[in-house]
Write an enzyme that holds these catalytic residues in place. Sequence first.
Site, PDB file in Angstrom:
ATOM      1  N   GLY A  12       0.828  -1.212   0.000  1.00  0.00           N
ATOM      2  CA  GLY A  12       0.000   0.000   0.000  1.00  0.00           C
ATOM      3  C   GLY A  12       0.858   1.255   0.000  1.00  0.00           C
ATOM      4  CG  ASP A  13       0.436   3.912   2.301  1.00  0.00           C
ATOM      5  OD1 ASP A  13      -0.726   4.293   2.051  1.00  0.00           O
ATOM      6  OD2 ASP A  13       0.772   3.439   3.402  1.00  0.00           O
ATOM      7  CE  LYS A  16      -3.232   1.883  -3.421  1.00  0.00           C
ATOM      8  NZ  LYS A  16      -2.081   1.904  -2.484  1.00  0.00           N
ATOM      9  N   GLY A  40      -5.811   5.649   2.271  1.00  0.00           N
ATOM     10  CA  GLY A  40      -5.529   7.086   2.339  1.00  0.00           C
ATOM     11  C   GLY A  40      -4.782   7.434   1.068  1.00  0.00           C
ATOM     12  CG  HIS A  41      -5.857   6.384  -2.310  1.00  0.00           C
ATOM     13  ND1 HIS A  41      -6.578   5.688  -3.246  1.00  0.00           N
ATOM     14  CD2 HIS A  41      -5.322   5.438  -1.496  1.00  0.00           C
ATOM     15  CE1 HIS A  41      -6.473   4.392  -3.008  1.00  0.00           C
ATOM     16  NE2 HIS A  41      -5.734   4.212  -1.936  1.00  0.00           N
ATOM     17  CD  GLN A 223      -6.892  -1.282   1.438  1.00  0.00           C
ATOM     18  OE1 GLN A 223      -7.716  -1.846   0.756  1.00  0.00           O
ATOM     19  NE2 GLN A 223      -7.136  -0.113   2.006  1.00  0.00           N
ATOM     20  CB  THR A 299      -5.490   6.139   7.064  1.00  0.00           C
ATOM     21  OG1 THR A 299      -5.794   6.229   5.673  1.00  0.00           O
ATOM     22  CG2 THR A 299      -6.749   5.805   7.831  1.00  0.00           C
ATOM     23  CB  THR A 300      -3.020   5.445  11.270  1.00  0.00           C
ATOM     24  OG1 THR A 300      -1.890   4.991  10.524  1.00  0.00           O
ATOM     25  CG2 THR A 300      -4.218   4.555  10.976  1.00  0.00           C
ATOM     26  CG  LEU A 331      13.435   7.482  -9.679  1.00  0.00           C
ATOM     27  CD1 LEU A 331      13.892   6.083  -9.253  1.00  0.00           C
ATOM     28  CD2 LEU A 331      13.386   7.552 -11.211  1.00  0.00           C
TER      29      LEU A 331
HETATM   30  P1  GDP Z   1      -1.593   5.634  -2.033  1.00  0.00           P
HETATM   31  O1  GDP Z   1      -2.234   5.129  -0.808  1.00  0.00           O
HETATM   32  O2  GDP Z   1      -1.017   4.523  -2.864  1.00  0.00           O
HETATM   33  O3  GDP Z   1      -2.464   6.532  -2.858  1.00  0.00           O
HETATM   34  O4  GDP Z   1      -0.346   6.505  -1.553  1.00  0.00           O
HETATM   35  P2  GDP Z   1      -0.347   7.605  -0.353  1.00  0.00           P
HETATM   36  O5  GDP Z   1      -1.020   8.820  -0.850  1.00  0.00           O
HETATM   37  O6  GDP Z   1      -0.807   7.000   0.907  1.00  0.00           O
HETATM   38  O7  GDP Z   1       1.201   7.815  -0.171  1.00  0.00           O
HETATM   39  C1  GDP Z   1       2.014   8.289  -1.202  1.00  0.00           C
HETATM   40  C2  GDP Z   1       2.694   9.580  -0.718  1.00  0.00           C
HETATM   41  O8  GDP Z   1       3.735   9.906  -1.589  1.00  0.00           O
HETATM   42  C3  GDP Z   1       1.782  10.791  -0.732  1.00  0.00           C
HETATM   43  O9  GDP Z   1       2.172  11.663   0.296  1.00  0.00           O
HETATM   44  C4  GDP Z   1       2.030  11.403  -2.101  1.00  0.00           C
HETATM   45  O10 GDP Z   1       1.772  12.799  -2.157  1.00  0.00           O
HETATM   46  C5  GDP Z   1       3.480  11.137  -2.238  1.00  0.00           C
HETATM   47  N1  GDP Z   1       3.960  10.935  -3.607  1.00  0.00           N
HETATM   48  C6  GDP Z   1       3.363  10.260  -4.628  1.00  0.00           C
HETATM   49  N2  GDP Z   1       4.198  10.170  -5.678  1.00  0.00           N
HETATM   50  C7  GDP Z   1       5.342  10.780  -5.295  1.00  0.00           C
HETATM   51  C8  GDP Z   1       6.615  10.962  -5.925  1.00  0.00           C
HETATM   52  O11 GDP Z   1       6.860  10.541  -7.042  1.00  0.00           O
HETATM   53  N3  GDP Z   1       7.570  11.607  -5.197  1.00  0.00           N
HETATM   54  C9  GDP Z   1       7.353  12.080  -3.937  1.00  0.00           C
HETATM   55  N4  GDP Z   1       8.343  12.690  -3.317  1.00  0.00           N
HETATM   56  N5  GDP Z   1       6.175  11.916  -3.312  1.00  0.00           N
HETATM   57  C10 GDP Z   1       5.199  11.269  -3.984  1.00  0.00           C
HETATM   58  P1  IMO Z   2      -3.763   2.632   0.812  1.00  0.00           P
HETATM   59  O1  IMO Z   2      -4.940   2.434  -0.120  1.00  0.00           O
HETATM   60  C1  IMO Z   2      -1.143   0.901   3.808  1.00  0.00           C
HETATM   61  C2  IMO Z   2      -2.910  -2.068   6.490  1.00  0.00           C
HETATM   62  C3  IMO Z   2      -3.031  -1.726   7.952  1.00  0.00           C
HETATM   63  C4  IMO Z   2      -2.870  -3.111   8.557  1.00  0.00           C
HETATM   64  C5  IMO Z   2      -3.608  -4.001   7.567  1.00  0.00           C
HETATM   65  C6  IMO Z   2      -5.033  -4.333   7.957  1.00  0.00           C
HETATM   66  O2  IMO Z   2      -3.606   3.992   1.308  1.00  0.00           O
HETATM   67  O3  IMO Z   2      -2.544   2.040   0.181  1.00  0.00           O
HETATM   68  P2  IMO Z   2      -7.292  -2.921   7.952  1.00  0.00           P
HETATM   69  O4  IMO Z   2      -7.649  -1.645   8.654  1.00  0.00           O
HETATM   70  O5  IMO Z   2      -7.407  -2.851   6.468  1.00  0.00           O
HETATM   71  O6  IMO Z   2      -7.994  -4.127   8.513  1.00  0.00           O
HETATM   72  O7  IMO Z   2      -5.730  -3.147   8.311  1.00  0.00           O
HETATM   73  O8  IMO Z   2      -3.612  -3.303   6.339  1.00  0.00           O
HETATM   74  N1  IMO Z   2      -3.534  -1.103   5.553  1.00  0.00           N
HETATM   75  C7  IMO Z   2      -2.841  -0.260   4.787  1.00  0.00           C
HETATM   76  N2  IMO Z   2      -1.521  -0.014   4.721  1.00  0.00           N
HETATM   77  N3  IMO Z   2      -1.996   1.540   2.978  1.00  0.00           N
HETATM   78  C8  IMO Z   2      -3.313   1.268   3.004  1.00  0.00           C
HETATM   79  O9  IMO Z   2      -4.175   1.750   2.091  1.00  0.00           O
HETATM   80  C9  IMO Z   2      -3.798   0.366   3.981  1.00  0.00           C
HETATM   81  N4  IMO Z   2      -5.021  -0.082   4.298  1.00  0.00           N
HETATM   82  C10 IMO Z   2      -4.848  -0.998   5.260  1.00  0.00           C
HETATM   83  O10 IMO Z   2      -2.031  -0.838   8.357  1.00  0.00           O
HETATM   84  O11 IMO Z   2      -1.523  -3.488   8.527  1.00  0.00           O
HETATM   85 MG    MG Z   3      -2.188   5.442   1.253  1.00  0.00          MG
END
Ligand code: GDP
Ligand code: IMO
Ligand code: MG
Length: 427
Positions: A12-13, A16, A40-41, A223, A299-300, A331
Site C-alpha cells: 500500500g501507499d 496509487k 488514504g490516497h 491497499q 490515514t493513521t 524515484l
Molecule cells: P496511495 O495510498 O497509494 O495513494 O499513496 P499515499 O497517498 O498513501 O502515499 C504516497 C505519498 O507519496 C503521498 O504523500 C504522495 O503525495 C506522495 N507521492 C506520490 N508520488 C510521489 C513521488 O513521485 N515523489 C514524492 N516525493 N512523493 C510522492
Molecule cells: P492505501 O490504499 C497501507 C494495512 C493496515 C494493517 C492491515 C489491515 O492507502 O494504500 P485494515 O484496517 O485494512 O484491517 O488493516 O492493512 N492497511 C494499509 N496499509 N496503505 C493502506 O491503504 C492500507 N489499508 C490498510 O495498516 O496493517
Molecule cells: Mg495510502
Amino acid sequence: MSSVVIVGTQWGDEGKGKITDFLAEKSDVITRYQGGNNAGHTVKIADKEYKLHLIPSGIFYPDKMCVLGNGMVIDLEALISELDYLEENGVTVKNLIISDRAHLIMPYHKVLDELDEERRDQEKIGTTKKGIGPCYMDKAARKGIRVCDLLEPEILKKKIENSLKEKNQLLDRVYDSKAFDPDKMVADITRYAERIKPFIGDSSYYINTALENGEKLLFEGAQGTLLDLDHGTYPFVTSSNPVAGGVCIGAGIGPTNITNVLGVLKAYSTRVGDGPFPSELKDDIGDKIREAGGEFGTTTGRPRRIGWLDLVIARYAKRVSGLDQIALTLLDVLSGFEKLKLCVAYKYKGETLKEFPASLEVLSKCEPVLEELPGWEEDITGIESYDDLPTNAKNYLKRIEEICSVPISVISVGPGRDQTKIIKDIF
Ligand code: GDP
Ligand code: IMO
Ligand code: MG
C-alpha cells in the site's frame, strides 16, 4: 473499449491516488472496487494536498464519473465527512455513484475492530481500526447491511435491530464492552442515508453501459498486493482483494473487459502495521528515506517502516495481477544515496528462494539477497522527461524492468501532477 486497473504492488501507499488522478484526465469513469476508508490516497494539485479515503481520485475532474463499487465497505459517517471536506475545499461532488450492493461499516464494526486488536496481544495485525475486517466478516457470514437497505426504512430498522441483538451480546459477554442503543443507531443511519441517497445506484450496470459506449474506465485499487486477503502476508493483511482480479468481483465486470493492468511500484519498500518485511532497513538509511519521502501514514499518521525495493515482491505482484506495465513512483526520494540496493531473492536456511513464500514463519526468517547499484546525486524533481534522468537512475529503472520482465511506462518524481512522466501510453 479501454479499461485500466491501477493496482498497488507492495504493502500500500505506493502513490496509487496520485497516478489515478493523473490518468483520470484521459478517462471517463473512475471506480474504487474494494476496501473502505482504511485507504488514504493523496493527490496534490498545485500547492494543495488532498487526502481521499473513500472517494475515487478522479473526483477533481468535474466532468468525470466516480464510482464506489459493490466490493467496497462504506462508513457513512466517514463518507459524509469526506464529502464535506471536499466541498469545503472547493471540490464539487456531483458525479458520484455509490453501489447499492456495497456493504455498510456500522458503528459496532469499528468498536469490534478495536476490541479484537486489543485482545490479540502479541499477534496484533495493526489495523486502521476503521471496522474493515468485522464488516467483511459480516458480509461473508451473510449478516451485512447493504447500501440498498438504506432505501427501505422498515427493512433497515429490522436489520439494525437484528444485528444489534447479536452484536450487543457479543460486546457484553465476550468483550465486556457497552451495548449500542438500536433506536439511536436507526436514527443516525437514517439521517446519513438522506444525504447519500441521491448517489445510490446500480454501479455495475453503469460501468458496463459505459464500456459498451466505448468510454474509458479506470479502476483504482486500494491497499496493495501484500495486503490482499488471499495473496498477501496473511494474517497481516486487509480483508478484501486489492489484486487486479478484485476488479471483476468488486465492480461487476467480466475479466475480458480489462485491457491493461498498471502496477504502481514505489522505488523502495514501505509497510505500515505489523508483519515480516525481509528487506527492512532499521538504520540511518531507512530514517533518511522516511524523512525524504514523508513516510507517515495518510490515514493513521504512523511512521511507515522502510526497506530496499523488493523485487521478489514485485515479480509476485506481476504474477498475481498479470501486470502489463509499471508506474514507478517516488524515484526522487532516492536521490543523494551513494549506493542503492535491490532485493532480488531471499536466502532461507542456505537455500535461495526466488518466489514469495506463503508461510510467514519462512518469510520472517528470510534474509534479503541484495544487488548493489550506484546511486545518483542530482535532484530529479524538476526533470521534463525520462531522458533527463541521470544515467544511474536510468540504470536503476532498467534493472527493475529486467528482473520483473515488465516495462516501466510511467515515472513519478514528486507529488505534483506535473511530476509524472509518461514513457509509454497507458490508454
Ligand atoms: P496511495 O495510498 O497509494 O495513494 O499513496 P499515499 O497517498 O498513501 O502515499 C504516497 C505519498 O507519496 C503521498 O504523500 C504522495 O503525495 C506522495 N507521492 C506520490 N508520488 C510521489 C513521488 O513521485 N515523489 C514524492 N516525493 N512523493 C510522492
Ligand atoms: P492505501 O490504499 C497501507 C494495512 C493496515 C494493517 C492491515 C489491515 O492507502 O494504500 P485494515 O484496517 O485494512 O484491517 O488493516 O492493512 N492497511 C494499509 N496499509 N496503505 C493502506 O491503504 C492500507 N489499508 C490498510 O495498516 O496493517
Ligand atoms: Mg495510502
